[in-house]
Design a protein around this motif. Structure first.
Motif, short mmCIF file in Angstrom:
data_model
loop_
_atom_site.label_atom_id
_atom_site.label_comp_id
_atom_site.label_asym_id
_atom_site.label_seq_id
_atom_site.Cartn_x
_atom_site.Cartn_y
_atom_site.Cartn_z
N UNK A 121 0.83 -1.21 0.00
CA UNK A 121 0.00 0.00 0.00
C UNK A 121 0.87 1.26 0.00
N UNK A 122 2.02 1.18 0.64
CA UNK A 122 2.95 2.31 0.60
C UNK A 122 3.44 2.54 -0.82
N UNK A 123 3.64 1.46 -1.56
CA UNK A 123 4.01 1.58 -2.98
C UNK A 123 2.98 2.41 -3.74
N UNK A 124 1.71 2.08 -3.55
CA UNK A 124 0.63 2.78 -4.25
C UNK A 124 0.58 4.24 -3.84
N UNK A 125 0.74 4.50 -2.56
CA UNK A 125 0.70 5.87 -2.05
C UNK A 125 1.81 6.72 -2.65
N UNK A 126 3.00 6.17 -2.73
CA UNK A 126 4.13 6.91 -3.28
C UNK A 126 4.02 7.08 -4.79
N UNK A 127 3.54 6.04 -5.47
CA UNK A 127 3.40 6.10 -6.92
C UNK A 127 2.45 7.21 -7.34
N UNK A 128 1.41 7.44 -6.55
CA UNK A 128 0.45 8.50 -6.86
C UNK A 128 1.08 9.88 -6.79
N UNK A 129 2.18 10.00 -6.07
CA UNK A 129 2.86 11.28 -5.92
C UNK A 129 4.16 11.34 -6.72
N UNK A 130 4.44 10.33 -7.52
CA UNK A 130 5.72 10.25 -8.25
C UNK A 130 6.89 10.38 -7.29
N UNK A 131 6.75 9.75 -6.12
CA UNK A 131 7.77 9.81 -5.08
C UNK A 131 8.32 8.41 -4.84
N UNK A 132 9.39 8.32 -4.04
CA UNK A 132 9.98 7.02 -3.75
C UNK A 132 10.60 7.02 -2.36
N UNK A 133 10.58 5.85 -1.74
CA UNK A 133 11.32 5.59 -0.51
C UNK A 133 11.95 4.21 -0.69
N UNK A 134 13.26 4.12 -0.52
CA UNK A 134 13.96 2.85 -0.72
C UNK A 134 14.92 2.60 0.44
N UNK A 135 15.11 1.33 0.77
CA UNK A 135 16.09 0.94 1.77
C UNK A 135 17.07 -0.04 1.13
N UNK A 136 18.30 -0.05 1.64
CA UNK A 136 19.31 -0.95 1.08
C UNK A 136 20.38 -1.25 2.12
N UNK A 137 21.10 -2.33 1.88
CA UNK A 137 22.20 -2.72 2.76
C UNK A 137 23.49 -2.80 1.98
N UNK A 138 24.56 -2.25 2.53
CA UNK A 138 25.86 -2.27 1.87
C UNK A 138 26.93 -2.89 2.74
N UNK A 139 28.19 -2.73 2.34
CA UNK A 139 29.29 -3.34 3.05
C UNK A 139 29.52 -2.71 4.42
N UNK A 140 29.46 -1.37 4.49
CA UNK A 140 29.75 -0.68 5.74
C UNK A 140 28.54 0.01 6.34
N UNK A 141 27.42 0.03 5.63
CA UNK A 141 26.26 0.79 6.10
C UNK A 141 24.97 0.22 5.54
#
Length: 496
Positions: A121-141
């Motif tokens: 549902x958060x996907x749909x909410x953001x898509x309606x605003x042409x916005x994005x929120x993403x999370x990711x994992x890396x080597x140090x952070x």
């Protein structure tokens, strides 16, 4: 066939025209006047002004009482606002029996959603605003990124804070992440180049090093929802985070919003990464069989350096002379003059908080594997014995300085670099010192650092190819150690 015939006709016509014209040309030779001197090349006299002093627009830095650091960079070119939360702690810090935990965490965090809104549902909410929120994992952070139109910032930022403070990790999203990683594990031996790079990193850092180890079916299978929650609780504390925002906003107003969102959070235990030791790889040839190819991927590798090294600037210029593009030594000699490689490249790598990797990499025909490797080693040795010419030195400096400016030609790029410098504890003026540091490098500096840091006895060789087609055999290069690239199968499921 028509195109080929047409081309062949053109070639024959050209040959005939030359043959017909030849007698006339020969007849004129005796009386023809001397050739005029070559035309002047006025463009070579165009003066090239020196580069301007490098003064990037510095972001505003704020540190809250709870230890959280904020960077603000105004950029009013477009009505967008982009933000990031960089959190200390990454895959190098995960348990050895649960490798893949941080990748799974980065995936399931966003896709699961929060206690108040499901991830879909958060996907749909953001898509309606042409916005994005993403999370990711890396080597140090690990990190959270968000982007929105200026007018939607408050709503999107509120959802970002909800995700940061109230995650709701779900079993089905964790299972989806595991299937995606498992799919990558099953295919990791498909590409010979990928095998070569993976095994070279393991050779440099060691197979059990946090910088070289890889997820297996068993390690991702061991990760649970409780592991994700525990990781989140351990890392998401204000004195462990750097928040950066760039875009079309007023800094004073944005600072007030961020203070209201973060300043009330209590300081937690600072994340401490384990201290790792590094040793040089053993010399010799490490070979991985790939019998479905007709060429070899060759890597010569050793430990590089850190950017905090005072010799970083001289090593950067040395690296440019050695492998900086088509005009570099390794490309000109191994590929262009000798014709021993389809492609060849190299780098004396420098990481922020641990040694990078010094490598020379080439793709070559199976039959020229040994000759190409010897030629690559010869170019490594020439760094120590053949000082750079004035032309080589000047060209390398120009290429470094010109390309460096373009890496930081926008406020957002400069902001990103300042965040990285702060994350690893580098001074804020590190970028400004780069230009001066490169300009001061001399030919004597290049020879000095080459002899100090480049040692063939501390370099290992990785070859991935078809052993039956490699003639002469690899033992002409030294002792050959077979590499086992077998993928361990998933652990057996318990009986019903």
């Amino acid at each position: 066939m028509k195109y080929f015939a047409k081309g062949l006709t053109s070639v024959l016509a050209s040959a005939l025209s030359i043959a017909i014209a030849a007698p006339a040309a020969l007849a004129q030779t005796a009386t023809a006047p001397a050739e005029k001197p070559a035309a002047a090349q006025p463009w070579t006299k165009i003066p090239i002004p020196p580069l301007h002093a490098f003064k990037p627009a510095q972001p505003k830095r704020i540190e809250l009482s709870n230890g959280l650091v904020i960077f603000l960079q105004e950029d009013h070119e477009l009505p967008f606002i982009n933000g990031s939360i960089l959190i200390r702690g990454g895959s190098r810090d995960e348990p050895a029996d649960k490798i893949g935990l941080v990748s799974l965490y980065g995936h399931a965090w966003r896709t699961s959603g929060t206690a108040t809104i499901d991830g879909d549902k958060l996907d749909d909410k953001l898509e309606a605003k042409a916005a994005s929120i993403e999370t990711s994992g890396g080597s140090a952070s690990t990190s959270v990124h968000w982007s929105s139109l200026k007018g939607d910032f408050d709503t999107v930022f509120a959802s970002t804070m909800d995700l940061l403070l109230n995650p709701n990790f779900k079993a089905d999203k964790l299972a989806l992440g595991k299937r995606q990683i498992a799919s990558g594990i099953s295919r990791r031996n498909d590409d010979a180049g990928g095998i070569a790079i993976r095994e070279a990193v393991k050779l440099v850092y060691g197979p059990t090093s946090p910088y070289a180890r890889q997820p297996e079916y068993a390690t991702i299978g061991a990760v649970t929802l409780d592991d994700l929650k525990a990781w989140h609780d351990r890392t998401v504390v204000p004195n462990n985070m750097i928040v950066s925002v760039s875009g079309d906003f007023d800094s004073a107003a944005m600072e007030a919003k961020l203070r209201a969102a973060f300043e009330h959070l209590p300081r937690g235990q600072a994340f401490q990464s384990e201290k790792f030791t590094f040793t040089d790889p053993k010399p010799g040839v490490n070979f991985a069989e790939k019998d479905d190819v007709n060429q070899s991927n060759v890597l010569i590798v050793g430990l590089g350096t850190e950017r905090s090294n005072p010799d970083y600037y001289a090593l950067s210029v040395m690296n440019e002379i050695f492998s900086g593009g088509f005009g570099s030594r390794v490309v000109q000699n191994v590929r262009t003059k000798l014709g021993l490689a389809y492609s060849v490249d190299g780098s004396f790598g420098a990481s922020y908080d641990h040694p990078g990797i010094f490598y020379v990499i080439a793709g070559t025909k199976s039959a020229s594997t040994v000759d190409a490797t010897k030629a690559m080693l010869e170019e490594v040795n020439r760094l120590k014995t053949v000082p750079p010419t004035p032309a080589e030195l000047a060209k390398a400096k120009d290429q470094l300085l010109n390309s460096f400016i373009f890496h930081y030609d926008s406020p957002e790029k400069t902001l990103g670099e300042q965040v990285t410098l702060a994350f690893y504890g580098y001074p804020a003026d590190f970028l400004e010192k780069y230009k001066t540091g490169i300009e001061k490098v001399t030919a004597a500096d290049i020879t000095r650092v080459a002899n100090k840091y480049v040692d063939q006895s501390k370099l290992g060789i990785v070859v991935v190819g078809n052993q039956a087609e490699i003639k002469p055999t690899l033992d002409a290069l030294g002792k050959v150690t077979p590499l086992d690239i077998t993928i361990p199968p998933p652990p057996a499921k318990p009986a019903e």
